[in-house]
Design a protein around this motif. Structure first.
Motif, mmCIF file in Angstrom:
data_model
loop_
_atom_site.group_PDB
_atom_site.id
_atom_site.type_symbol
_atom_site.label_atom_id
_atom_site.label_comp_id
_atom_site.label_asym_id
_atom_site.label_seq_id
_atom_site.Cartn_x
_atom_site.Cartn_y
_atom_site.Cartn_z
ATOM 1 N N UNK A 62 0.927 -1.201 -0.045
ATOM 2 C CA UNK A 62 0.058 -0.068 -0.088
ATOM 3 C C UNK A 62 0.999 1.271 0.043
ATOM 4 N N UNK A 63 2.132 1.077 0.220
ATOM 5 C CA UNK A 63 2.834 2.358 0.453
ATOM 6 C C UNK A 63 3.233 3.183 -0.961
ATOM 7 N N UNK A 64 2.837 2.332 -2.113
ATOM 8 C CA UNK A 64 3.043 2.817 -3.366
ATOM 9 C C UNK A 64 1.853 3.641 -3.712
ATOM 10 N N UNK A 65 0.899 3.161 -3.049
ATOM 11 C CA UNK A 65 -0.404 3.940 -3.387
ATOM 12 C C UNK A 65 -1.006 5.176 -2.586
ATOM 13 N N UNK A 66 -0.545 5.424 -1.596
ATOM 14 C CA UNK A 66 -0.575 6.665 -0.367
ATOM 15 C C UNK A 66 0.329 6.711 0.598
ATOM 16 N N UNK A 67 0.643 8.015 0.757
ATOM 17 C CA UNK A 67 1.448 8.243 1.877
ATOM 18 C C UNK A 67 0.718 8.941 3.035
ATOM 19 N N UNK A 68 1.263 9.077 4.383
ATOM 20 C CA UNK A 68 0.789 9.640 5.388
ATOM 21 C C UNK A 68 0.554 10.944 5.489
ATOM 22 N N UNK A 69 1.281 11.890 4.291
ATOM 23 C CA UNK A 69 1.089 13.140 4.196
ATOM 24 C C UNK A 69 1.408 13.445 3.090
ATOM 25 N N UNK A 70 1.260 14.961 2.714
ATOM 26 C CA UNK A 70 1.685 15.439 1.267
ATOM 27 C C UNK A 70 2.982 16.240 1.284
ATOM 28 N N UNK A 71 3.977 16.084 0.675
ATOM 29 C CA UNK A 71 5.209 16.777 0.699
ATOM 30 C C UNK A 71 5.019 18.134 0.059
ATOM 31 N N UNK A 72 5.397 19.229 0.742
ATOM 32 C CA UNK A 72 5.379 20.519 0.288
ATOM 33 C C UNK A 72 6.659 20.901 -0.243
ATOM 34 N N UNK A 73 7.060 20.721 -1.579
ATOM 35 C CA UNK A 73 7.988 20.971 -2.309
ATOM 36 C C UNK A 73 8.808 22.216 -2.283
ATOM 37 N N UNK A 74 10.149 22.518 -2.228
ATOM 38 C CA UNK A 74 10.854 23.739 -2.407
ATOM 39 C C UNK A 74 11.167 23.841 -4.050
ATOM 40 N N UNK A 75 11.440 24.766 -4.461
ATOM 41 C CA UNK A 75 11.654 25.174 -5.779
ATOM 42 C C UNK A 75 13.218 25.268 -6.187
ATOM 43 N N UNK A 76 13.467 24.557 -7.167
ATOM 44 C CA UNK A 76 14.837 24.583 -7.760
ATOM 45 C C UNK A 76 14.903 26.211 -8.379
ATOM 46 N N UNK A 77 15.916 27.058 -8.284
ATOM 47 C CA UNK A 77 15.789 28.090 -9.020
ATOM 48 C C UNK A 77 17.144 28.295 -9.753
ATOM 49 N N UNK A 78 17.225 29.382 -10.671
ATOM 50 C CA UNK A 78 18.499 29.648 -11.290
ATOM 51 C C UNK A 78 18.800 28.457 -12.012
ATOM 52 N N UNK A 79 17.978 27.777 -12.870
ATOM 53 C CA UNK A 79 18.271 26.696 -13.340
ATOM 54 C C UNK A 79 18.588 26.686 -14.772
ATOM 55 N N UNK A 80 19.323 25.961 -15.490
ATOM 56 C CA UNK A 80 19.570 25.939 -16.976
ATOM 57 C C UNK A 80 20.189 24.683 -17.202
ATOM 58 N N UNK A 81 19.943 24.401 -18.730
ATOM 59 C CA UNK A 81 20.572 23.039 -19.270
ATOM 60 C C UNK A 81 20.850 23.489 -20.702
ATOM 61 N N UNK A 82 22.306 23.616 -20.941
ATOM 62 C CA UNK A 82 22.885 24.059 -22.248
ATOM 63 C C UNK A 82 23.665 23.087 -22.717
ATOM 64 N N UNK A 83 23.142 22.389 -23.948
ATOM 65 C CA UNK A 83 23.850 21.182 -24.399
ATOM 66 C C UNK A 83 25.192 21.939 -25.606
ATOM 67 N N UNK A 84 25.862 21.107 -25.687
ATOM 68 C CA UNK A 84 27.118 21.418 -26.705
ATOM 69 C C UNK A 84 26.777 21.111 -28.366
ATOM 70 N N UNK A 85 25.768 20.420 -28.439
ATOM 71 C CA UNK A 85 25.081 20.552 -30.023
ATOM 72 C C UNK A 85 23.786 20.273 -29.958
ATOM 73 N N UNK A 86 23.117 20.923 -30.977
ATOM 74 C CA UNK A 86 21.765 20.783 -31.165
ATOM 75 C C UNK A 86 21.329 19.998 -32.300
ATOM 76 N N UNK A 87 22.277 19.372 -33.140
ATOM 77 C CA UNK A 87 22.106 18.606 -33.986
ATOM 78 C C UNK A 87 21.501 17.171 -33.861
#
Length: 506
Positions: free
Chosen positions: A220-245
């Motif tokens: 049952x643990x995969x179906x529900x949890x005893x509470x709901x997590x309130x998430x923090x935000x990751x900020x200043x995020x970026x993902x830059x590749x070396x090629x777009x081809x």
């Protein structure tokens, strides 16, 4: 034992393992006793005396089993989000009856929540489609009564002579999240349920609140949890590749992110690729960026900034020691309902869409980290507005991995592109000639100058090009971009066709 008469009575004490209280609890109730005359237990003339208790009526708090549905709701999971949906599934340990005095059930959320409404949950929830929850006893509805909510508490007042039987119920709460993150395992992040009812008493009895118990069945643990997590935000995020081809089967991508929360122990990062065009190797690769990226921020005059002199947030850090990296089709950081999911999401030829990095920790709060990782290109890329890579951080507790912070949306190529309709990593079918380049001046960061830099093309063979979400037109043989690095910047044009990509290589 002396004979019982009008003046002689006996006190009988029942205790120990032979008189265990009901595990589910019970409302105030009379006890009954049956006295049988010796020697008449089996006789036809059996003489029986039946009596009910008087005076104080015993009771014990009703047990509550259940939790928050793990695969439904939480469309707005971050601290400070409003109008978030939480689906609460629970059952009482005993039947609750409402008589001439109306019984009630009260649900209290953790401190910081504001409950806007409580309603009947829809019947098509993903969690409820589980084979273990497919019966009607798994999705009962509270309808014979009315809800009233104030701050973080909601009370369901039952109609006269209504009943709540000991089966599972599902309620849809619309809430404003706390303004600060709450980890799932925080002791303050706990739900409770209290009931009041008459039972056999003449007045209402308010039973002690019971903290939510997710149940003793491991599956049952995969179906529900005893509470709901309130998430923090990751900020200043970026993902830059070396090629777009698209024809380049692999690309090293540089990732930056800033944490909101920290953790002293083991941590994990999970990067989710878009649904088409990208994937990861089963044994993925993670590396540090060149050393220059981890230098403290510099001021315009080349001296240490004031932020650097007293605050660690001015420094870009390497990831904690990486223990392992794997590409998977189904997350190993969240409990899976069934092993068949791995086969469903992993048909022949499909690349793993999740990358999981396990690190020794710690992960510091309010700190910027950077690393490089290898992304696989596929031939099925399709641009879709809002799609993109998503990054999340997890922490390891005594029993499981728990979600900590997450990017609030798709990761942009650079912070400057975050507001564009397609802000992130896309692929092009054709590659640009190696000789097609541009030079950007000045070299100071846009964040310090607030002035766009000028990019001078080193070739006359193109008229216009742009990043996904951008349209940058060549005017008088130069175009403007935001120069975001203190180092030399080389802008490489990855395609000669309209809509070609703009790539920053630092």
């Amino acid at each position: 034992m002396d004979k019982i008469t009008d003046t002689v009575m006996h006190t009988i004490v029942l205790s120990g393992s032979t008189f265990a209280l009901p595990a589910g609890g019970f409302m105030p109730s009379r006890l009954s006793a049956e006295l049988v005359a010796p020697g008449t237990e089996a006789a036809a003339e059996r003489r029986v005396s039946y009596m009910e208790s008087v005076g104080v009526l015993p009771y014990t708090a009703l047990a509550v089993v259940g939790g928050v549905l793990a695969r439904d709701g939480a469309e707005r999971p971050f601290a400070g989000d409003v109008s978030n949906s939480i689906y609460f599934r629970f059952k009482l340990g005993s039947t609750l009856l409402s008589g001439s005095l109306l019984a009630a059930l009260t649900v209290q959320l953790p401190a910081g929540y504001i409950v806007r409404s409580a309603n009947v949950a829809p019947s098509d929830l993903l969690t409820l489609s589980s084979r273990r929850l497919s019966g009607p006893q798994s999705r009962g509805q509270l309808t014979a009564g009315t809800w009233s909510c104030a701050t973080r508490t909601c009370t369901f007042t039952m109609d006269s002579h209504a009943a709540i039987y000991s089966g599972y119920l599902v309620v849809h709460f619309v809430v404003d999240n706390p303004t600060i993150p709450l980890r799932l395992q925080d002791t303050a992040n706990r739900w409770s349920v209290a009931v009041s009812g008459q039972g056999d008493a003449a007045t209402l009895a308010v039973l002690p609140a019971a903290m939510l118990d997710p149940g003793s069945i491991p599956s049952e643990q995969a179906l529900y949890t005893p509470a709901s997590a309130v998430l923090g935000r990751l900020s200043e995020i970026s993902l830059t590749p070396t090629t777009f081809w698209q024809g380049s089967t692999r690309s090293w991508a540089r990732i930056f992110f800033r944490t909101q929360q920290g953790w002293p122990g083991r941590v994990a990062l999970q990067l989710t690729a878009p649904s088409s065009g990208f994937g990861f190797d089963a044994r993925c690769s993670v590396e540090d960026l060149p050393a220059a990226y981890y230098r403290p921020e510099q001021s315009i005059l080349g001296q240490s900034s004031s932020a650097e002199q007293g605050a660690q947030q001015a420094t870009v850090r390497r990831l904690p020691k990486v223990e392992a990296c794997q590409g998977v089709h189904v997350s190993s950081l969240q409990p899976s309902e069934s092993n068949w999911l791995s086969d469903f999401y992993a048909p022949p030829g499909r690349l793993p869409s999740l990358m999981e990095i396990f690190a020794a920790g710690p992960l510091l709060e309010a700190t910027t980290y950077a690393f490089a990782m290898l992304v696989r290109h596929g031939n099925s890329f399709r641009a879709s507005e809002g799609a993109g890579f998503v990054l999340a951080t997890y922490i390891h507790t005594e029993t499981s991995w728990q979600l900590l912070d997450r990017s609030p949306g798709a990761m942009p190529l650079l912070p400057a592109t975050a507001g564009e309709s397609w802000s992130g990593y896309g692929l092009y079918e054709l590659a640009a000639p190696d000789a097609l380049h541009a030079v950007v001046v000045p070299r100071l960061p846009f964040a310090q100058t607030a002035q766009p830099a000028e990019a001078f093309p080193m070739s006359d063979s193109f008229l216009e090009f742009g990043v996904y979400g951008h349209r940058i037109v060549d005017t008088s043989r130069f175009f403007t971009v935001q120069c975001l690095s203190v180092q030399d910047v080389l802008i490489e044009i990855s395609s000669l066709i309209f809509g070609g990509a703009l790539q920053s290589m630092v």
